[in-house]
Design a protein around this motif. Structure first.
Motif, PDB file in Angstrom:
ATOM      1  N   ARG A  45      27.407 -32.370  24.825  1.00  0.00           N
ATOM      2  CA  ARG A  45      28.521 -31.427  24.746  1.00  0.00           C
ATOM      3  C   ARG A  45      29.226 -31.288  26.082  1.00  0.00           C
ATOM      4  NH1 ARG A  45      26.693 -26.111  23.783  1.00  0.00           N
ATOM      5  NH2 ARG A  45      24.613 -26.985  23.669  1.00  0.00           N
ATOM      6  N   HIS A  46      28.436 -31.326  27.163  1.00  0.00           N
ATOM      7  CA  HIS A  46      29.030 -31.119  28.487  1.00  0.00           C
ATOM      8  C   HIS A  46      28.688 -32.293  29.384  1.00  0.00           C
ATOM      9  CE1 HIS A  46      29.639 -26.910  27.384  1.00  0.00           C
ATOM     10  NE2 HIS A  46      28.446 -26.994  26.844  1.00  0.00           N
ATOM     11  N   PRO A  54      23.141 -30.282  24.961  1.00  0.00           N
ATOM     12  CA  PRO A  54      24.141 -29.929  25.983  1.00  0.00           C
ATOM     13  C   PRO A  54      24.576 -31.131  26.814  1.00  0.00           C
ATOM     14  CG  PRO A  54      21.976 -29.031  26.532  1.00  0.00           C
ATOM     15  CD  PRO A  54      21.876 -29.587  25.156  1.00  0.00           C
ATOM     16  N   ARG A  55      23.724 -32.134  26.921  1.00  0.00           N
ATOM     17  CA  ARG A  55      24.111 -33.316  27.701  1.00  0.00           C
ATOM     18  C   ARG A  55      25.302 -34.019  27.065  1.00  0.00           C
ATOM     19  NH1 ARG A  55      20.076 -34.984  31.276  1.00  0.00           N
ATOM     20  NH2 ARG A  55      18.290 -33.625  31.070  1.00  0.00           N
ATOM     21  N   PRO A 113      16.342 -23.205  21.267  1.00  0.00           N
ATOM     22  CA  PRO A 113      17.584 -23.959  21.469  1.00  0.00           C
ATOM     23  C   PRO A 113      17.334 -25.444  21.742  1.00  0.00           C
ATOM     24  CG  PRO A 113      17.604 -21.948  22.771  1.00  0.00           C
ATOM     25  CD  PRO A 113      16.218 -22.076  22.208  1.00  0.00           C
ATOM     26  N   ASN A 114      16.194 -25.756  22.362  1.00  0.00           N
ATOM     27  CA  ASN A 114      15.903 -27.160  22.646  1.00  0.00           C
ATOM     28  C   ASN A 114      15.252 -27.872  21.482  1.00  0.00           C
ATOM     29  OD1 ASN A 114      16.660 -27.486  25.558  1.00  0.00           O
ATOM     30  ND2 ASN A 114      15.349 -25.694  25.669  1.00  0.00           N
ATOM     31  N   GLN A 144      10.415 -13.915  23.372  1.00  0.00           N
ATOM     32  CA  GLN A 144      11.681 -14.396  23.941  1.00  0.00           C
ATOM     33  C   GLN A 144      11.550 -15.804  24.503  1.00  0.00           C
ATOM     34  OE1 GLN A 144      13.804 -11.935  26.607  1.00  0.00           O
ATOM     35  NE2 GLN A 144      14.363 -10.484  24.993  1.00  0.00           N
ATOM     36  N   PRO A 176       7.756 -27.790  31.568  1.00  0.00           N
ATOM     37  CA  PRO A 176       7.810 -26.973  32.784  1.00  0.00           C
ATOM     38  C   PRO A 176       8.776 -25.792  32.653  1.00  0.00           C
ATOM     39  CG  PRO A 176       7.889 -29.296  33.336  1.00  0.00           C
ATOM     40  CD  PRO A 176       7.960 -29.212  31.842  1.00  0.00           C
ATOM     41  N   TYR A 177       9.882 -25.963  31.924  1.00  0.00           N
ATOM     42  CA  TYR A 177      10.828 -24.842  31.874  1.00  0.00           C
ATOM     43  C   TYR A 177      10.301 -23.688  31.038  1.00  0.00           C
ATOM     44  CZ  TYR A 177      12.559 -27.133  27.574  1.00  0.00           C
ATOM     45  OH  TYR A 177      12.660 -27.720  26.356  1.00  0.00           O
ATOM     46  N   ARG A 228       6.577 -13.321  25.301  1.00  0.00           N
ATOM     47  CA  ARG A 228       6.234 -14.478  24.465  1.00  0.00           C
ATOM     48  C   ARG A 228       7.278 -14.764  23.398  1.00  0.00           C
ATOM     49  NH1 ARG A 228       0.578 -15.554  23.170  1.00  0.00           N
ATOM     50  NH2 ARG A 228       1.057 -15.049  21.024  1.00  0.00           N
ATOM     51  N   GLU A 281       7.045 -22.875  31.142  1.00  0.00           N
ATOM     52  CA  GLU A 281       6.173 -22.217  32.121  1.00  0.00           C
ATOM     53  C   GLU A 281       7.013 -21.381  33.086  1.00  0.00           C
ATOM     54  OE1 GLU A 281       2.604 -24.182  33.868  1.00  0.00           O
ATOM     55  OE2 GLU A 281       3.789 -24.132  35.699  1.00  0.00           O
ATOM     56  N   MET A 282       8.147 -21.947  33.489  1.00  0.00           N
ATOM     57  CA  MET A 282       9.050 -21.225  34.397  1.00  0.00           C
ATOM     58  C   MET A 282       9.480 -19.906  33.768  1.00  0.00           C
ATOM     59  SD  MET A 282      10.356 -21.807  37.361  1.00  0.00           S
ATOM     60  CE  MET A 282      10.972 -20.351  38.161  1.00  0.00           C
ATOM     61  N   ARG A 296      14.484 -17.766  23.003  1.00  0.00           N
ATOM     62  CA  ARG A 296      15.542 -18.087  23.969  1.00  0.00           C
ATOM     63  C   ARG A 296      15.350 -19.459  24.615  1.00  0.00           C
ATOM     64  NH1 ARG A 296      19.129 -15.250  26.843  1.00  0.00           N
ATOM     65  NH2 ARG A 296      18.524 -16.444  28.665  1.00  0.00           N
ATOM     66  N   HIS A 297      14.087 -19.811  24.894  1.00  0.00           N
ATOM     67  CA  HIS A 297      13.865 -21.016  25.696  1.00  0.00           C
ATOM     68  C   HIS A 297      13.414 -22.228  24.893  1.00  0.00           C
ATOM     69  CE1 HIS A 297      14.590 -19.308  29.689  1.00  0.00           C
ATOM     70  NE2 HIS A 297      14.169 -18.192  29.143  1.00  0.00           N
ATOM     71  N   ALA A 298      12.591 -22.007  23.876  1.00  0.00           N
ATOM     72  CA  ALA A 298      12.115 -23.172  23.119  1.00  0.00           C
ATOM     73  C   ALA A 298      13.062 -23.520  21.966  1.00  0.00           C
ATOM     74  CB  ALA A 298      10.708 -22.917  22.601  1.00  0.00           C
TER      75      ALA A 298
END
Lengths: 550, 318
Positions: free
Chosen positions: B315-316, B312-313, B236-237, B228, B214-215, B226, B217-218, B232-234
């Motif tokens: 790390r933070h 990140p879960r 890092p995860n 970016q 979903p993120y 495309r 799509e967001m 940027r979004h795919a």
């Protein structure tokens, strides 16, 4: 304000096709829609009605495997279906924004909220990073997020679901769009959290005079939010009218059935006899996951042929109690009695007969059924396991069960779960529980993933089975409408404790425990003024006013 | 951060335990080799007395576990004993060779890692296009051929027919950096060909796996382009699986180098290992194996820690 009434979005004869089984199938069959500036339109319907698909198409967007095959989508004078990719991209985020159903899944887990908030303004060159950050904090304040100065600098997993949903609304507002698509923004939230989010959305949309498409399957919610309501069914428009008119005087049969959904109500049963032994007794049970205590001194009784509804928000310990009863999670204190006798705490130590007596039906029938097994095998397995019956005898028993859940045996015996609808799958889940011939069934949110009409069918079925087989139910739910229709006794839980319990009639009549009252009053009602009245009553001042003061 | 430190310390401890187990296996394996070591060294003509004397000198008469602990104790302090072939300290022989191997692996990594991740991102971006398919076929072809075969092909094209790079990579300590680089290029390219495919395909798969989120799509609905969306979004995860496969391939670059070093006569640990096996120089073989094992475990550890840090879960925490 002539400008306010000017048309912002016009959709004409929109047809959308989806690709499945190697061919294109039409899923939206020619829908028209007109939205004026500053107007909120509710799109309502069951799953599969095409609400989200239409909402996304209003942004000129289709999901992978879908395409707009016909019709026009005109946004403020621009035709989106024929616009170039970069023209459409320039609109998205800046002039049309989207708020998704699950904010927890729709925020990127790798970035801080603020970086995701400022992404669109920076991308569309509307604001600098600093300006946008300041604006975000202001929006967070208006949306009544706690610590607005600081909350944006957290990662999504560090913020609760309700807060995330508000942060997502703030993010949609970042570029001050003309139109926001809200796609079931409160469906995943508890009733008490839902109110905060609804109030926040309504006020901010009001303040900025933003037009919105509000997509939901919940009539009571849409009644609070929308100026006009459009009812959809399987990709077709059923009818459209002003909200009040639609609620008072629906024209079409389908709309009337939607409105009538909450009518199912069972006749009250006489109270159990004084000296009757409860079938299941939960006595002073405490439980913990690791060092975290999740249940604290929980006690209640369940009698034969009766239904105890356990209600509370997520995290209140409802499902954990069920896990303790079934022995999946041995309690750290207290005991579970069955028919007056203490059960061993661990399911491994229980006899086959003790296991047989308590069965479960799960929320997600999708994941609770083995996708590789045929229906006959799924139901046959517990019969074989508990009674050792095989062959023709087994087949006969499976057929009986399919009859009981009102599915024609010859049609369903050889099918796979994936070939069934959500409601049918849940019926199979019920049959599987019945196959063990239990005296007691735990129903864990069995209707919350289903559409209202389908859910009602399931409730009626469960009620019929209870009468026929004298079953006891423990009904876990957060939906108080369900409780009203089927419960005999109600147990209200909060943070692992029972805050109030008693017969349903008593529980639904004042005076309530403070928390029960909060839960009860948070369930949206069909009255369009309900939210405003409630907020007045609770003394929560209008969010817009609060923002103006600061 | 204390949670992350705890996890890292735990992984480090597990790594040490693994290394200890591996050291037992290496020592045990060498022990089990047929033949008497003293007999091997002295040859057929040796008398009974000289063999017995040598056995006494080498300490071979003492129980295996005593010798194991002596060897381990020395290894911990960097003393791997003395080579049987030339009586020089094993550590002294191993150190420059290991440096050479690290140089070669480093060079291959510097070429391969950015190339693989870049190609993987491009393949995800233009998935199912001609580019994606060509990249897939070429990388699969490279992965399916044994590295010595790839090495010879490169020699044919780049050393024999075109004479771009030397076919024999005889580097030595006194060379300047440029020459070293030039001479190491062919083995480095060979290894690049071998490892790029894994990393590229994992990068592509990890990114595509996330594109239905979903993120993502967001992000698209916010008007993000495309490319970016992917960077940027795919990306890092998708880092955790990518870091894993990169680290494992880096470990492979060091430990799997044996064949390539032999083909190009590159003076690295692999070459030393092969030479020592033919000479039955067991202390050197043991030391080489232990170094390889330590490297492999270290990179696995780095992969674990990298994957933890990319989340990140962790790390933070809340």
């Amino acid at each position: 304000m002539a400008d306010e009434k000017s048309v912002l979005l016009t959709v004409k004869d929109l047809r959308i096709e989806g690709y499945s089984d190697e061919k294109w199938i039409e899923i939206v069959h020619g829908v028209d829609l007109t939205l004026h500036r500053g107007e909120v339109m509710g799109l309502i319907g069951e799953s599969g009605a095409g609400k989200s698909t239409i909402g996304l198409a209003a942004m000129g967007f289709t999901r992978d495997g879908c395409r707009i095959s016909n019709g026009t989508v005109e946004f403020d004078g621009m035709e989106l279906t024929s616009a170039t990719r970069s023209e459409r991209r320039a609109l998205r985020g800046s002039r049309i924004a989207y708020v998704a159903q699950s904010a927890a899944a729709s925020f990127n887990p790798a970035h801080k909220l603020i970086d995701q908030h400022t992404e669109a303004p920076l991308l569309h060159k509307i604001d600098t990073k600093d300006e946008s950050t300041k604006d975000a904090i202001e929006l967070y304040r208006r949306l009544r997020l706690p610590n607005p100065e600081e909350i944006g600098f957290r990662y999504p997993h560090q913020v609760s679901g309700g807060q995330l949903q508000r942060a997502m609304t703030a993010m949609a507002m970042a570029c001050r769009p003309d139109l926001i698509i809200f796609d079931e923004p409160t469906t995943a939230l508890d009733v008490t959290t839902q109110i905060e989010v609804l109030a926040a959305i309504r006020d901010i949309v009001d303040q900025f005079n933003t037009a919105a498409l509000y997509i939901t399957h919940d009539l009571a919610v849409v009644a609070q939010m929308a100026d006009r309501i459009k009812v959809l069914l399987k990709g077709d428009e059923v009818e459209e009218a002003e909200t009040r008119k639609m609620l008072e005087d629906p024209q079409e049969e389908y709309t009337k059935t939607l409105w009538a959904v909450r009518s199912f109500k069972r006749k009250p049963k006489p109270a159990p006899k004084k000296d009757e032994t409860p079938l299941v007794t939960v006595r002073n049970v405490s439980a913990a996951y690791g060092d975290t205590k999740v249940l604290d001194d929980v006690s209640f009784d369940i009698y034969r042929g009766r239904t105890v509804a356990v209600v509370g928000e997520s995290g209140s310990g409802k499902s954990t109690t069920a896990r303790c009863i079934t022995g999946l999670l041995p309690p750290i204190g207290g005991e579970i009695l069955f028919d007056g006798k203490v059960l061993p705490p661990r399911y491994q130590d229980r006899t086959k007969d003790q296991l047989r007596q308590a069965q479960m039906i799960y929320q997600m029938a999708d994941t609770a059924l083995n996708p590789k097994k045929k229906i006959g095998e799924i139901i046959g397995r517990p019969i074989e396991f508990y009674s050792g019956v095989t062959g023709a005898e087994l087949k006969k028993r499976v057929d009986q069960l399919l009859d009981q859940i009102e599915l024609e045996p010859s049609l369903y015996y050889h099918r796979l779960p994936s070939e069934l609808s959500g409601g049918q799958k849940q019926r199979i889940g019920i049959a599987r529980a019945l196959a063990a011939e239990p005296a007691f069934i735990i129903c864990d949110e069995v209707t919350s993933a289903l559409d209202q009409l389908v859910a009602e069918g399931i409730l009626r079925l469960l009620d019929k089975l209870q009468k026929d087989l004298n079953l006891a139910y423990m009904f876990i739910t957060h939906d108080l409408a369900t409780v009203r229709s089927i419960a005999d006794e109600v147990v209200v839980m909060k943070e692992g404790k029972v805050v109030e319990q008693g017969p349903k009639d008593v529980m639904f009549k004042p005076p309530h425990h403070e928390y029960t009252d909060l839960l009860l009053s948070s369930v949206p009602e069909m009255d369009p003024d309900w939210l405003s009245n409630l907020l007045d009553e609770r003394g929560v001042d209008n969010i817009g006013e609060a923002a103006n003061k600061s | 951060m204390s949670g992350v430190m705890g996890l890292i310390v735990k992984r480090l401890g597990l790594g040490l335990v693994t290394l200890l187990v591996v050291s037992i296996i290496i020592f045990g394996a060498v022990e089990m080799l047929p033949g008497d070591l003293a007999q091997q060294i002295l040859g057929q003509s040796a008398t009974e007395e000289t063999v017995a004397q040598l056995r006494e000198d080498l300490g071979l008469n003492r129980p295996a576990f005593v010798r194991y602990f002596e060897w381990l104790g020395g290894a911990v302090q960097g003393d791997f004993g003395v080579s049987l072939a030339n009586n020089r300290s094993v550590a002294e022989q191993l150190a420059p060779r290991f440096a050479n191997t690290l140089f070669l692996a480093g060079l291959a990594a510097v070429i391969a890692v950015p190339l693989a991740i870049g190609l993987g991102v491009m393949a995800a971006l233009y998935r199912n296009s001609v580019f994606d398919r060509v990249a897939n076929v070429v990388s699969l072809g490279a992965i399916s051929s044994p590295e010595f075969f790839l090495g010879y092909i490169l020699i044919v094209f780049l050393a024999v027919q075109n004479q771009v790079f030397p076919a024999i990579s005889n580097v030595s300590g006194d060379m300047d950096f440029g020459t070293r680089l030039y001479r190491s290029m062919l083995p480095a390219l060979t290894m690049t060909l071998v490892v790029t495919a894994y990393m590229m395909r994992m990068t592509r798969a990890a990114i595509i796996n996330l594109l239905a989120s979903p993120y993502i799509e967001m992000a698209r609905l916010k008007g993000v382009s495309r490319s970016q969306v992917i960077t940027r979004h795919a990306l890092p995860n998708a880092l955790a699986p990518i870091i894993n496969v990169v680290a494992l391939n880096l470990a492979y670059l060091i430990t799997g180098v044996v064949l390539v070093e032999v083909v190009f006569v590159y003076p690295g640990v692999g070459q030393l290992l092969v030479d020592s096996v033919t000479k039955r120089d067991f202390p050197v073989v043991q030391a080489c194996c232990l170094v390889f094992a330590a490297t492999f475990i270290l990179f696995n550890l780095i992969a674990d820690v990298g994957a933890i840090l990319s989340n990140p879960r962790l790390r933070h925490p809340k």
